[in-house]
Design a protein around this motif. Structure first.
Motif, PDB file in Angstrom:
ATOM      1  N   MET A  67     -18.342  30.584  11.953  1.00 43.75           N
ATOM      2  CA  MET A  67     -18.586  31.941  12.453  1.00 43.75           C
ATOM      3  C   MET A  67     -18.956  31.927  13.927  1.00 43.75           C
ATOM      4  O   MET A  67     -18.356  32.626  14.755  1.00 43.75           O
ATOM      5  CB  MET A  67     -19.755  32.574  11.673  1.00 43.75           C
ATOM      6  N   LEU A  68     -19.987  31.132  14.226  1.00 40.58           N
ATOM      7  CA  LEU A  68     -20.498  31.116  15.594  1.00 40.58           C
ATOM      8  C   LEU A  68     -19.485  30.512  16.546  1.00 40.58           C
ATOM      9  O   LEU A  68     -19.299  30.995  17.668  1.00 40.58           O
ATOM     10  CB  LEU A  68     -21.809  30.329  15.640  1.00 40.58           C
ATOM     11  N   GLY A  69     -18.858  29.418  16.120  1.00 39.66           N
ATOM     12  CA  GLY A  69     -17.891  28.765  16.995  1.00 39.66           C
ATOM     13  C   GLY A  69     -16.751  29.682  17.376  1.00 39.66           C
ATOM     14  O   GLY A  69     -16.333  29.732  18.545  1.00 39.66           O
ATOM     15  N   LEU A  70     -16.228  30.424  16.388  1.00 38.75           N
ATOM     16  CA  LEU A  70     -15.136  31.358  16.681  1.00 38.75           C
ATOM     17  C   LEU A  70     -15.608  32.489  17.592  1.00 38.75           C
ATOM     18  O   LEU A  70     -14.955  32.819  18.585  1.00 38.75           O
ATOM     19  CB  LEU A  70     -14.600  31.950  15.372  1.00 38.75           C
ATOM     20  N   ALA A  71     -16.755  33.082  17.237  1.00 37.86           N
ATOM     21  CA  ALA A  71     -17.221  34.254  17.974  1.00 37.86           C
ATOM     22  C   ALA A  71     -17.548  33.914  19.419  1.00 37.86           C
ATOM     23  O   ALA A  71     -17.014  34.539  20.357  1.00 37.86           O
ATOM     24  CB  ALA A  71     -18.446  34.850  17.270  1.00 37.86           C
ATOM     25  N   VAL A  72     -18.410  32.942  19.637  1.00 42.34           N
ATOM     26  CA  VAL A  72     -18.798  32.627  21.014  1.00 42.34           C
ATOM     27  C   VAL A  72     -17.668  31.920  21.746  1.00 42.34           C
ATOM     28  O   VAL A  72     -17.517  32.068  22.968  1.00 42.34           O
ATOM     29  CB  VAL A  72     -20.090  31.779  21.058  1.00 42.34           C
ATOM     30  N   GLY A  73     -16.864  31.148  20.995  1.00 37.59           N
ATOM     31  CA  GLY A  73     -15.741  30.467  21.646  1.00 37.59           C
ATOM     32  C   GLY A  73     -14.772  31.451  22.261  1.00 37.59           C
ATOM     33  O   GLY A  73     -14.317  31.276  23.397  1.00 37.59           O
ATOM     34  N   ILE A  74     -14.449  32.502  21.510  1.00 36.60           N
ATOM     35  CA  ILE A  74     -13.540  33.530  22.027  1.00 36.60           C
ATOM     36  C   ILE A  74     -14.202  34.300  23.161  1.00 36.60           C
ATOM     37  O   ILE A  74     -13.590  34.548  24.213  1.00 36.60           O
ATOM     38  CB  ILE A  74     -13.121  34.484  20.893  1.00 36.60           C
ATOM     39  N   ASP A  75     -15.449  34.678  22.974  1.00 38.97           N
ATOM     40  CA  ASP A  75     -16.137  35.477  23.994  1.00 38.97           C
ATOM     41  C   ASP A  75     -16.311  34.713  25.294  1.00 38.97           C
ATOM     42  O   ASP A  75     -16.083  35.257  26.388  1.00 38.97           O
ATOM     43  CB  ASP A  75     -17.498  35.914  23.466  1.00 38.97           C
ATOM     44  N   TYR A  76     -16.740  33.459  25.203  1.00 36.54           N
ATOM     45  CA  TYR A  76     -16.952  32.679  26.416  1.00 36.54           C
ATOM     46  C   TYR A  76     -15.641  32.483  27.179  1.00 36.54           C
ATOM     47  O   TYR A  76     -15.614  32.556  28.417  1.00 36.54           O
ATOM     48  CB  TYR A  76     -17.577  31.323  26.077  1.00 36.54           C
ATOM     49  N   ALA A  77     -14.577  32.222  26.439  1.00 33.99           N
ATOM     50  CA  ALA A  77     -13.273  32.087  27.097  1.00 33.99           C
ATOM     51  C   ALA A  77     -12.855  33.413  27.726  1.00 33.99           C
ATOM     52  O   ALA A  77     -12.287  33.442  28.828  1.00 33.99           O
ATOM     53  CB  ALA A  77     -12.225  31.615  26.093  1.00 33.99           C
ATOM     54  N   LEU A  78     -13.151  34.513  27.043  1.00 26.60           N
ATOM     55  CA  LEU A  78     -12.813  35.833  27.571  1.00 26.60           C
ATOM     56  C   LEU A  78     -13.513  36.078  28.903  1.00 26.60           C
ATOM     57  O   LEU A  78     -12.899  36.581  29.853  1.00 26.60           O
ATOM     58  CB  LEU A  78     -13.212  36.908  26.556  1.00 26.60           C
ATOM     59  N   PHE A  79     -14.795  35.747  29.005  1.00 21.88           N
ATOM     60  CA  PHE A  79     -15.531  35.973  30.239  1.00 21.88           C
ATOM     61  C   PHE A  79     -14.869  35.246  31.410  1.00 21.88           C
ATOM     62  O   PHE A  79     -14.727  35.790  32.503  1.00 21.88           O
ATOM     63  CB  PHE A  79     -16.975  35.495  30.088  1.00 21.88           C
ATOM     64  N   ILE A  80     -14.485  34.011  31.172  1.00 27.02           N
ATOM     65  CA  ILE A  80     -13.897  33.207  32.256  1.00 27.02           C
ATOM     66  C   ILE A  80     -12.494  33.697  32.594  1.00 27.02           C
ATOM     67  O   ILE A  80     -12.130  33.834  33.779  1.00 27.02           O
ATOM     68  CB  ILE A  80     -13.885  31.719  31.849  1.00 27.02           C
ATOM     69  N   ILE A  81     -11.688  33.974  31.567  1.00 27.08           N
ATOM     70  CA  ILE A  81     -10.316  34.430  31.823  1.00 27.08           C
ATOM     71  C   ILE A  81     -10.334  35.784  32.523  1.00 27.08           C
ATOM     72  O   ILE A  81      -9.522  36.040  33.430  1.00 27.08           O
ATOM     73  CB  ILE A  81      -9.523  34.505  30.496  1.00 27.08           C
ATOM     74  N   ASN A  82     -11.228  36.645  32.109  1.00 25.51           N
ATOM     75  CA  ASN A  82     -11.311  37.965  32.747  1.00 25.51           C
ATOM     76  C   ASN A  82     -11.637  37.821  34.229  1.00 25.51           C
ATOM     77  O   ASN A  82     -11.041  38.503  35.082  1.00 25.51           O
ATOM     78  CB  ASN A  82     -12.369  38.808  32.043  1.00 25.51           C
ATOM     79  N   ARG A  83     -12.574  36.922  34.556  1.00 22.60           N
ATOM     80  CA  ARG A  83     -12.923  36.687  35.967  1.00 22.60           C
ATOM     81  C   ARG A  83     -11.739  36.077  36.697  1.00 22.60           C
ATOM     82  O   ARG A  83     -11.423  36.474  37.826  1.00 22.60           O
ATOM     83  CB  ARG A  83     -14.133  35.756  36.039  1.00 22.60           C
ATOM     84  N   HIS A  84     -11.061  35.133  36.067  1.00 23.03           N
ATOM     85  CA  HIS A  84      -9.892  34.479  36.670  1.00 23.03           C
ATOM     86  C   HIS A  84      -8.793  35.498  36.954  1.00 23.03           C
ATOM     87  O   HIS A  84      -8.168  35.482  38.037  1.00 23.03           O
ATOM     88  CB  HIS A  84      -9.399  33.387  35.723  1.00 23.03           C
ATOM     89  N   ARG A  85      -8.542  36.399  36.025  1.00 16.10           N
ATOM     90  CA  ARG A  85      -7.505  37.404  36.225  1.00 16.10           C
ATOM     91  C   ARG A  85      -7.859  38.338  37.388  1.00 16.10           C
ATOM     92  O   ARG A  85      -6.988  38.678  38.202  1.00 16.10           O
ATOM     93  CB  ARG A  85      -7.330  38.226  34.933  1.00 16.10           C
TER      94      ARG A  85
END
Length: 916
Positions: A376-394
């Motif tokens: 649960m935690l790995g999926l949730a935070v894994g997706i969110d943390y990647a989202l934060f970085i990708i959003n900044r990169h974009r």
């Protein structure tokens, strides 16, 4: 830290295959460890040192066979008719077949048990009749013997009288002889005296013969009396044994293995070792043998203790949640590549975490929900943390920053925030070990490892994949706009520094957003009051929360274990689903009969306790030092009355009832439920204090403020209470039960509040970080405090909303899991994220920050001097690389942005210059 992460992200993007290969190797090692060392998970929750575990350990010493695992199986007719003799024989044959399976020690045939019980009752009746007959014979014999004694006494009296007369005659004769001799009587007179003497002698012989005959008769009477006395003793002993048997029968009268209406029977299977040590294949074979049997008109229902399966880690509902998360990512990021990367990296992270955790299941006892929580935690935070970085990169790519430079900057800024956010979650989860509860500490450790993996993957593997994806994280339209942006600037190959003039760069960028207007004070007050009121109302059910553990009633209605539970409750009483094991210490030196008397006396004393249906004396230890009883409560294992019964039994003092037995103790699964719930409830305040204390320190360092951490923590407490209130309303009260597939409202999972506190606190601080860091950055750039609140909120709310929706989707997928333990965890986390992100972080916190104004960022000067500057926003990194985030460009006006660009140089990426 930011510069280090920049280099790590930049280097990973330049050497993607090295990074990817390294993580794939780690994944392969984790899977290899799982295949080589993986063991069996368990649904049994135990805590060392509780009263139940202490009694259980002693039972294993005193009654070794009692420690062996056992399971219940229910047999009921399809049409509700009585079980026929043929069906009974089929059931008996099936159980005999099960007994032949390797790993099975014995079985309990319900019909043989009832026959033995009936036979015992018949034997007692016959014994009573024989005893009464023997007592009558004894009384008749005693009467005859008493008559013979009376006759002997009469004969003795007659003999005594004859002897007395003989002695008197002898005395007269002796006197006459003396007178005759002194007088010189003639011979004739002397001859006459001799004749009289001869007659007396003859009479004496007759009397002596009569006495001898009478003595012989008295001896026979004494022998017969001894025989009668011995028979009386035997009858008395028989009476004692018979009374004990009748008392035992009376105690077990309400305990049967066949229902009163004859439609249902309950058998059991006992294994050769404790349940945790039994190979799952053995249990599966037993269940398969039972369920595959073709019994005419009879359903076979293995109960929860026998058929409860380990839930699968991933099911259809979880996949649906992941699909929803993917849709949200696509809507926000605009391309399949950008939306797919967070999911890919999260799956790799949870694959490593779950496989690694399961690899240790062969070495330590691991609860089945432990790897699921990590997932649960790995999926949730894994997706969110990647989202934060990708959003900044974009954003940076659209702003004209070169590819690898953008990846490095995104890793150094948003990645820096991810590291601190992950650190807060890891601290909260790791602190579960301070509770002193092994299974809970293990859950926290596994969750912390999965979150750590998510952070590491976000700052290494994700930059590598972004390097391979190049500009495909942007749509075609966005790439065209970015190309136009890059064309407006010139960069020097090798140094990576900007060489374009500030005017050229500023002209090529989109116009900076106008600083938003701050909310009004009235709106801030109303928002704060309404938010607190809503959370308080939602939290009301929390104050009636009861803790417990899942039983058979919590299983899916269509499952055999649920039907077995319901059938036992209907046909035999709810208490049969939650029997208690009660022990008492016996004094030394008791005879077998005295031990039995003590057993019966203790059982009768237990029988008189409130909420007890029946008591069955089970066994006495080999050294006669401990007696064991099975106590059947009036209600089920999670009932309030059963919990009260456990406490009542433990507080009982047998000496007050005049019994020699002492030290009444309680064990069994039901008392284990009570002990686990109380132990976890006691551990929660300590855990909450440790987590809040450590995280407050982290937030003071990150935000350089005293008030912001306090606001964040206060908001978390409200959202935590609201989350648990929602859980109680649905899973204990049964509100909206059909929607959430709650078919049997029951006490809340005992360790759920602790898990919710730990996980939600970490996630809440994540959202606080991503909202407040923007406010802090805007305030640091010179915006008024109330304006900075709006700027930070506008900059971070879209990504926080997306991240929250993703977490809700992932956690929500577990709400419809097949496991009764996983369902409330999934709901609690999903609902907790919902209220915390959308009510607390996006409404309550900004309103309070607005009302506090500049005071929100106040920090004593002495504390400001000693605190390290962690620069979680990565502002120094942006300045050193000549980049200013346009989201916050209005913080200090366009002049500040131009000045930053004037100081910038060029970026270090040769291939990026080729793109220009």
């Amino acid at each position: 830290m930011a510069e280090l992460l920049y280099r790590l992200g930049f280097g990973s993007s330049r050497r993607p295959w090295t990074v990817i290969g390294s993580w794939l190797l780690v994944l392969a090692l984790a899977i290899g460890g799982l295949l080589a060392f993986g063991g069996t998970l368990t649904n049994s929750i135990t805590i060392p040192g509780t009263p139940t575990s202490q009694v259980t350990d002693r039972l294993q010493e005193e009654f070794p066979e009692a420690a062996n695992g056992a399971g219940t199986v229910v047999f009921r007719t399809d049409d509700g008719s009585d079980l026929t003799a043929e069906q009974e024989q089929q059931v008996s044959d099936l159980l005999t077949e099960v007994e032949g399976i390797e790993g099975v020690d014995s079985i309990l045939d319900p019909f043989a048990t009832e026959e033995q019980k009936a036979s015992g009752a018949q034997d007692l009746e016959e014994g009573r009749a024989e005893l009464e007959e023997g007592r009558q014979q004894l009384e008749d014999g005693q009467a005859q013997l008493d008559e013979a004694v009376a006759q002997a006494e009469d004969a003795q009296a007659q003999l005594d009288a004859g002897i007395e007369q003989l002695e008197a005659g002898q005395a007269q004769l002796d006197e006459a002889r003396a007178q005759a001799e002194s007088a010189g009587s003639p011979a004739a007179m002397m001859a006459q005296l001799e004749q009289q003497q001869a007659a007396l002698d003859a009479q004496r012989e007759q009397l002596e013969a009569g006495q001898a005959q009478l003595d012989e008769g008295n001896a026979e009477i004494e022998s017969n009396q001894a025989t009668l006395d011995s028979s009386a003793t035997e009858i008395q002993d028989g009476e004692t044994e018979l009374a004990q048997g009748e008392q035992m029968l009376a105690l077990t009268e309400d305990y049967s293995t066949v229902s009163e209406d004859g439609t249902t029977a309950v058998g059991s299977v006992t294994f050769t070792a404790p349940m945790l040590e039994i190979d799952q294949a053995v249990k599966d074979e037993v269940v398969a043998t039972l369920t595959d049997a073709d019994l005419s008109g009879v359903e076979v229902l293995p109960a929860n203790d026998l058929s409860q399966a380990i839930p699968s880690i991933v099911g259809p509902a979880e996949v649906v949640g992941l699909v929803i998360a993917a849709i949200v990512l696509f809507i926000m990021l605009g391309t399949i590549v950008a939306a797919g990367l967070p999911i890919l990296t999260a799956l790799i992270g949870v694959g490593i975490g779950a496989a690694g955790a399961l690899a240790f299941s062969g070495l330590i006892d691991m609860l089945s929900v432990t790897p699921v929580l990590g997932l649960m935690l790995g999926l949730a935070v894994g997706i969110d943390y990647a989202l934060f970085i990708i959003n900044r990169h974009r954003r940076q790519l659209k702003d004209g920053v070169a590819l690898h430079e953008s990846i490095g900057l995104a890793t150094g800024t948003s990645g820096n925030a991810v590291v601190f956010a992950g650190l807060t979650v890891v601290v909260a989860l790791s602190a579960l070990n301070v509770t002193g509860i092994p299974f809970l500490g293990l859950m926290g450790t596994v969750g912390a490892v999965c979150v750590t993996l998510a952070v590491l993957i976000a700052i290494t593997l994700l930059p590598a994949l972004l390097g391979l994806a190049k500009h495909r994280v942007l749509s075609k339209k966005e790439r065209a706009a970015a190309d136009a942006m890059v064309a407006a600037a010139t960069r020097t190959v090798g140094t990576g520094k900007h060489t374009a003039s500030p005017q050229e760069v500023e002209a090529s960028r989109p116009a900076a957003r106008t600083a938003p207007k701050p909310m009004s004070n009235l709106r801030a007050v109303l928002t704060s009051v309404v938010s607190v009121a809503v959370l308080a109302v939602i939290a009301i059910p929390f104050f009636s929360m009861r803790l417990g553990l899942p039983d058979g009633a919590s299983e899916p209605p269509e499952s055999a274990s649920h039907q077995a539970y319901q059938t036992i409750g209907e046909k035999f009483g709810e208490g049969r689903n939650g029997p208690l094991v009660v022990t008492a210490d016996l004094p030394e030196g008791l005879s077998d009969s005295e031990i039995t008397d003590q057993q019966i006396a203790v059982a009768q004393e237990l029988q008189d306790v409130d909420h007890v249906t029946s008591v069955v004396p089970a066994a006495v230890s080999e050294d006669n030092g401990m007696a064991m009883f099975q106590v059947i409560p009036a209600e089920g294992p999670n009932a309030v009355s059963t919990e009260e019964l456990v406490h009542t039994l433990r507080a009982s003092d047998l000496s007050e009832a005049g019994l020699q037995a002492e030290n009444l103790a309680v064990a069994g699964n039901t008392s284990g439920f009570v002990d686990v719930a109380e132990k976890l409830a006691d551990a929660l305040p300590l855990y909450l204090g440790v987590v809040v204390g450590l995280s407050l320190i982290i937030m003071v360092v990150v935000f350089r403020s005293l008030l912001v951490p306090l606001v964040a923590t206060g908001g978390f407490i409200l959202s935590a209470f609201a989350s648990m209130g929602g859980v109680v309303a649905i899973y204990q009260w049964g509100w909206l039960a059909p929607i959430f597939q709650v078919h049997n409202p029951a006490p809340i999972l005992a360790f759920l509040p602790t898990i919710l506190v730990g996980v939600l606190f970490g996630l809440a601080m994540d959202y606080q970080l991503f909202v407040s860091s923007g406010m802090r950055e805007a305030y640091a750039h010179g915006s008024p405090a109330k304006v900075a609140v709006q700027q930070g909120l506008h900059a971070g709310r879209s990504v926080v909303i997306a991240a929250a929706i993703i977490m809700i989707s992932v956690f929500g997928g577990f709400v419809f899991s097949e496991s009764a333990m996983i369902q409330p965890i999934g709901f609690g986390l999903a609902f907790g994220v919902l209220v915390d992100a959308f009510i607390v972080r996006l409404l309550l916190v900004p309103s309070l920050m607005h009302l506090f104004g500049d005071a929100a960022w106040w920090l004593p000067k002495w504390l400001d001097r000693i605190l390290p500057n962690v620069d979680v926003e990565g502002s120094s990194l942006e300045r050193s690389h000549g980049y200013s985030d346009p989201e916050l460009a209005a913080a200090d006006g366009s002049e500040a942005g131009s000045a930053a660009d004037a100081e910038s140089e060029t970026e270090p990426a040769a291939e990026d210059s080729a793109r220009v």
